[in-house]
Design an enzyme around this catalytic site. Structure first.
Site, mmCIF file in Angstrom:
data_model
loop_
_atom_site.group_PDB
_atom_site.id
_atom_site.type_symbol
_atom_site.label_atom_id
_atom_site.label_comp_id
_atom_site.label_asym_id
_atom_site.label_seq_id
_atom_site.Cartn_x
_atom_site.Cartn_y
_atom_site.Cartn_z
ATOM 1 N N LYS A 1 64.071 -25.692 1.687
ATOM 2 C CA LYS A 1 63.642 -26.411 2.898
ATOM 3 C C LYS A 1 64.830 -26.871 3.738
ATOM 4 O O LYS A 1 64.750 -26.897 4.970
ATOM 5 C CB LYS A 1 62.774 -27.629 2.561
ATOM 6 N N GLY B 1 56.125 -27.546 -2.820
ATOM 7 C CA GLY B 1 56.074 -26.718 -4.033
ATOM 8 C C GLY B 1 54.916 -25.759 -4.081
ATOM 9 O O GLY B 1 54.814 -24.821 -3.277
ATOM 10 N N ILE C 1 51.796 -26.160 -3.432
ATOM 11 C CA ILE C 1 50.642 -26.359 -2.528
ATOM 12 C C ILE C 1 50.699 -25.367 -1.368
ATOM 13 O O ILE C 1 51.680 -25.335 -0.626
ATOM 14 C CB ILE C 1 50.621 -27.794 -1.957
ATOM 15 N N GLY D 1 63.432 -36.375 -15.224
ATOM 16 C CA GLY D 1 63.855 -35.123 -14.587
ATOM 17 C C GLY D 1 63.272 -34.920 -13.202
ATOM 18 O O GLY D 1 63.417 -33.845 -12.619
ATOM 19 N N GLU E 1 67.052 -35.958 -8.920
ATOM 20 C CA GLU E 1 68.280 -35.219 -9.214
ATOM 21 C C GLU E 1 69.376 -36.204 -9.605
ATOM 22 O O GLU E 1 69.251 -37.412 -9.395
ATOM 23 C CB GLU E 1 68.727 -34.483 -7.946
ATOM 24 N N ASP F 1 64.947 -35.077 2.281
ATOM 25 C CA ASP F 1 64.149 -33.946 1.779
ATOM 26 C C ASP F 1 62.796 -33.907 2.507
ATOM 27 O O ASP F 1 62.363 -32.850 2.985
ATOM 28 C CB ASP F 1 63.957 -34.114 0.257
ATOM 29 N N LYS G 1 61.013 -31.117 5.316
ATOM 30 C CA LYS G 1 59.647 -30.580 5.202
ATOM 31 C C LYS G 1 58.823 -30.943 6.444
ATOM 32 O O LYS G 1 58.026 -30.126 6.924
ATOM 33 C CB LYS G 1 59.003 -31.117 3.922
ATOM 34 N N GLY H 1 58.869 -28.664 -9.448
ATOM 35 C CA GLY H 1 58.860 -28.139 -10.819
ATOM 36 C C GLY H 1 59.019 -26.628 -10.795
ATOM 37 O O GLY H 1 58.631 -25.965 -9.825
HETATM 38 P P1 NDP Z 1 68.953 -25.115 -9.655
HETATM 39 O O1 NDP Z 1 70.137 -25.960 -9.389
HETATM 40 O O2 NDP Z 1 68.178 -25.339 -10.889
HETATM 41 O O3 NDP Z 1 69.401 -23.581 -9.630
HETATM 42 C C1 NDP Z 1 70.282 -23.075 -8.680
HETATM 43 C C2 NDP Z 1 70.688 -21.672 -9.089
HETATM 44 O O4 NDP Z 1 71.514 -21.134 -8.071
HETATM 45 C C3 NDP Z 1 71.491 -21.625 -10.393
HETATM 46 O O5 NDP Z 1 71.064 -20.525 -11.159
HETATM 47 C C4 NDP Z 1 72.919 -21.408 -9.912
HETATM 48 O O6 NDP Z 1 73.731 -20.663 -10.814
HETATM 49 C C5 NDP Z 1 72.665 -20.567 -8.687
HETATM 50 N N1 NDP Z 1 73.784 -20.578 -7.762
HETATM 51 C C6 NDP Z 1 74.491 -21.640 -7.304
HETATM 52 N N2 NDP Z 1 75.462 -21.216 -6.472
HETATM 53 C C7 NDP Z 1 75.359 -19.871 -6.413
HETATM 54 C C8 NDP Z 1 76.094 -18.859 -5.731
HETATM 55 N N3 NDP Z 1 77.121 -19.163 -4.949
HETATM 56 N N4 NDP Z 1 75.718 -17.564 -5.909
HETATM 57 C C9 NDP Z 1 74.694 -17.254 -6.706
HETATM 58 N N5 NDP Z 1 73.950 -18.166 -7.380
HETATM 59 C C10 NDP Z 1 74.288 -19.466 -7.233
HETATM 60 O O7 NDP Z 1 67.997 -25.242 -8.359
HETATM 61 P P2 NDP Z 1 66.405 -25.184 -8.300
HETATM 62 O O8 NDP Z 1 65.942 -23.973 -8.988
HETATM 63 O O9 NDP Z 1 65.838 -26.497 -8.677
HETATM 64 O O10 NDP Z 1 66.166 -25.064 -6.727
HETATM 65 C C11 NDP Z 1 66.398 -23.859 -6.037
HETATM 66 C C12 NDP Z 1 65.837 -23.985 -4.617
HETATM 67 O O11 NDP Z 1 64.440 -24.237 -4.675
HETATM 68 C C13 NDP Z 1 66.433 -25.123 -3.785
HETATM 69 O O12 NDP Z 1 66.545 -24.730 -2.454
HETATM 70 C C14 NDP Z 1 65.388 -26.226 -3.912
HETATM 71 O O13 NDP Z 1 65.381 -27.113 -2.814
HETATM 72 C C15 NDP Z 1 64.126 -25.395 -3.923
HETATM 73 N N6 NDP Z 1 63.005 -26.076 -4.527
HETATM 74 C C16 NDP Z 1 63.117 -26.573 -5.785
HETATM 75 C C17 NDP Z 1 62.066 -27.226 -6.381
HETATM 76 C C18 NDP Z 1 62.173 -27.770 -7.759
HETATM 77 O O14 NDP Z 1 61.208 -28.424 -8.201
HETATM 78 N N7 NDP Z 1 63.261 -27.536 -8.493
HETATM 79 C C19 NDP Z 1 60.799 -27.424 -5.659
HETATM 80 C C20 NDP Z 1 60.746 -26.808 -4.353
HETATM 81 C C21 NDP Z 1 61.843 -26.174 -3.813
HETATM 82 P P3 NDP Z 1 74.040 -21.155 -12.333
HETATM 83 O O15 NDP Z 1 72.758 -20.894 -13.082
HETATM 84 O O16 NDP Z 1 75.163 -20.315 -12.760
HETATM 85 O O17 NDP Z 1 74.357 -22.624 -12.224
HETATM 86 N N1 HSE Z 2 63.182 -33.100 -4.769
HETATM 87 C C1 HSE Z 2 61.935 -32.594 -4.308
HETATM 88 C C2 HSE Z 2 60.827 -33.598 -4.644
HETATM 89 C C3 HSE Z 2 61.661 -31.253 -4.944
HETATM 90 O O1 HSE Z 2 61.076 -34.582 -5.354
HETATM 91 O O2 HSE Z 2 59.705 -33.419 -4.176
HETATM 92 C C4 HSE Z 2 60.619 -30.445 -4.230
HETATM 93 O O3 HSE Z 2 61.014 -30.068 -2.952
#
Ligand code: NDP
Ligand code: HSE
Length: 445
Positions: free
Chosen positions: A119, A148, A150, A201, A204, A215, A219, A321
């Site tokens: 986002k 997420g 929804i 969890g 962050e 955040d 959105k 999640g």
């Molecule tokens: P994480 O921090 O869990 O994962 C990020 C991933 O990106 C890791 O695997 C990391 O590598 C990789 N990464 C970081 N830098 C690089 C790079 N330069 N090149 C390639 N890979 C890279 O994030 P999330 O999965 O929680 O979130 C991902 C996206 O989804 C974000 O934009 C977040 O806002 C969005 N999002 C997340 C939600 C959630 O509940 N978590 C909900 C809705 C949206 P490595 O594994 O080596 O550290």
């Molecule tokens: N940090 C965000 C939240 C994750 O708490 O809703 C989903 O975008």
């Protein structure tokens, strides 16, 4: 419009063709996207009309153990991966803004459709990304970027495309909803509730973007853009977080039959010049307990839409999640893959309305003011006349006796935000007002 060099129609690769996927990011969301693609590969192939084939997975450090993933799929070079000829769709689940912006733009320019959950990226650079997708005649999907699991981006873009949306109001941040709900249901203070959200969890390690509202503001920008066919970025959204909400605020809200939620509010309204305008804002908001959003608890999200013909609609579910977010990502992957196989494109950005985005001061709000005042004859009358001089009508006044002063809780009728905020400044300057404990905006049923 398409660029001169881009084909005006995507004919598709043909039924049965494989669709190559580059997965960028293998964290909370990326691992779940991979799990679902692997576990339900056969079913997804039927739904798409051809199999999804993962060509590579980019992460920042491929020496980390990654269970169940063929090591040859892993790379630290996302740019090389997206340029591969056998990659059709790039799934960006890295996070951040600048690096993913570069990689997503490169992917779009290389003719790959992009699915992102990011986002912050979409809200900051929607114009640039939409233009690149348009020029290359590819899809840009971002359902997971708002709330997420929804489905709300798709319904606003497609199902409600024939209606006139008047407002979109929602709880779009799970972390802050968890904290406010914990404060409301247990009486805990803000710091303890944030610590609990971190322990579980939800928050962050650095919870600033969640608790300060950034955040939710990203959105809100995305929702307002789609709902009102106008380009809105995160910078256009007024933003206030929840870090100043105290246990006393929650208690005062409960006494008045209200609860406090961090709301993203996007509205279309008629401005002083009699023209349509829009506003988008994020701030803590008092809601009567009877309001549909008041019962959205824990880390759940919900979005309440009002449209001219559809009336009131509510979308509710998991806003964050790994698995819930991956569900939305995969829905987009299936949509983009169908277009790669059978041809055509998803609806792109629509900004034809180009409505003016109002300053926060031009919007209409209601205030709930909690203050300590001198407890003597004439104070109430003095303060009531100040409100009236500023053109603000009072809805309720509640006074509680204290040892050497009085607590006054005032709820206003709706008024211009600029008039209300000026009135608070005038109140602060009054010698009879000892302290303004809190100012929280209020929504009604
Ligand atoms: P994480 O921090 O869990 O994962 C990020 C991933 O990106 C890791 O695997 C990391 O590598 C990789 N990464 C970081 N830098 C690089 C790079 N330069 N090149 C390639 N890979 C890279 O994030 P999330 O999965 O929680 O979130 C991902 C996206 O989804 C974000 O934009 C977040 O806002 C969005 N999002 C997340 C939600 C959630 O509940 N978590 C909900 C809705 C949206 P490595 O594994 O080596 O550290
Ligand atoms: N940090 C965000 C939240 C994750 O708490 O809703 C989903 O975008």
């Amino acid at each position: 419009m398409t660029s001169a060099s881009a084909p005006s129609f995507n004919p598709g690769k043909g039924p049965g063709s494989a669709v190559g996927i580059a997965l960028l990011g293998f964290g909370t969301v990326g691992t779940e996207v991979m799990r679902l693609m692997t576990e339900y590969g056969d079913e997804l192939a039927h739904r798409i009309g051809g199999p999804l084939e993962v060509r590579g997975i980019a992460a920042s450090d491929i020496s980390k153990p990654r269970e169940g993933v063929a090591p040859e799929l892993l790379t630290e070079d996302a740019f090389a991966l997206i340029e591969r000829e056998d990659v059709d769709i790039v799934v960006e689940v890295i996070g951040g803004i600048e690096y993913p912006r570069e990689v997503v733009l490169a992917a779009l320019k290389a003719g790959k459709s992009v699915v992102t959950a990011n986002k912050a990226l979409v809200a900051a650079h929607s114009a640039e990304l939409a233009d690149a997708a348009e020029a290359a005649n590819v899809d840009l999907y971002f359902e997971a970027a708002v709330a997420g699991a929804i489905p709300v981006v798709g319904p606003l873009r497609r199902s409600l495309a024939g209606d006139q949306i008047q407002s979109v109001m929602g709880i779009v941040n799970g972390t802050t909803n968890f904290i406010l709900d914990a404060m409301d249901s247990t009486g805990a203070d803000y710091a303890d509730s944030l610590a609990e959200a971190t322990r579980l969890g939800y928050a962050e390690a650095d919870p600033t973007a969640d608790v300060e509202g950034h955040d939710a503001a990203s959105k809100a920008a995305i929702l307002a853009s789609i709902a009102f066919h106008t380009r809105v970025t995160a910078d256009d959204v007024y933003c206030e977080g929840i870090s100043n909400i105290s246990a006393a605020d929650i208690e005062a809200a409960q006494q008045a039959g209200h609860t406090i939620k961090l709301l993203a509010i996007c509205e279309k309204f008629t401005n002083k010049e009699g023209k349509s305008a829009i506003s988008a804002r994020v701030h803590p908001t008092l809601l009567p307990v009877s309001h549909p959003l008041a019962s959205v608890n824990k880390s759940f999200n919900a979005i309440f839409v009002e449209a001219e013909a559809a009336g009131r609609l509510m979308f509710y579910g998991n806003g964050a999640g790994g698995a819930p977010t991956a569900s939305a990502v995969l829905g987009d992957v299936v949509g983009a893959a169908r277009n790669k196989v059978h041809g055509g494109r998803a609806p792109g950005e629509s900004t034809y309305a180009n409505l003016p985005i109002a300053d926060f001061g031009e919007t209409t709000t209601r205030y709930h003011l909690d203050m300590d005042v001198e407890d003597r004859v004439g104070v109430l009358a003095e303060l009531a006349s100040l409100f009236s001089e500023q053109g603000i009508s009072l809805r309720t006044i509640r006074q509680e006796e204290r040892d050497d002063d009085a607590r006054l809780i005032v709820v206003t009728h709706s008024a211009l935000e600029s008039d209300l905020s000026r009135t608070v400044e005038l109140l602060k300057a009054k010698p009879v007002v000892k302290a303004i404990n809190s100012v929280i905006r209020l929504e009604r049923d």
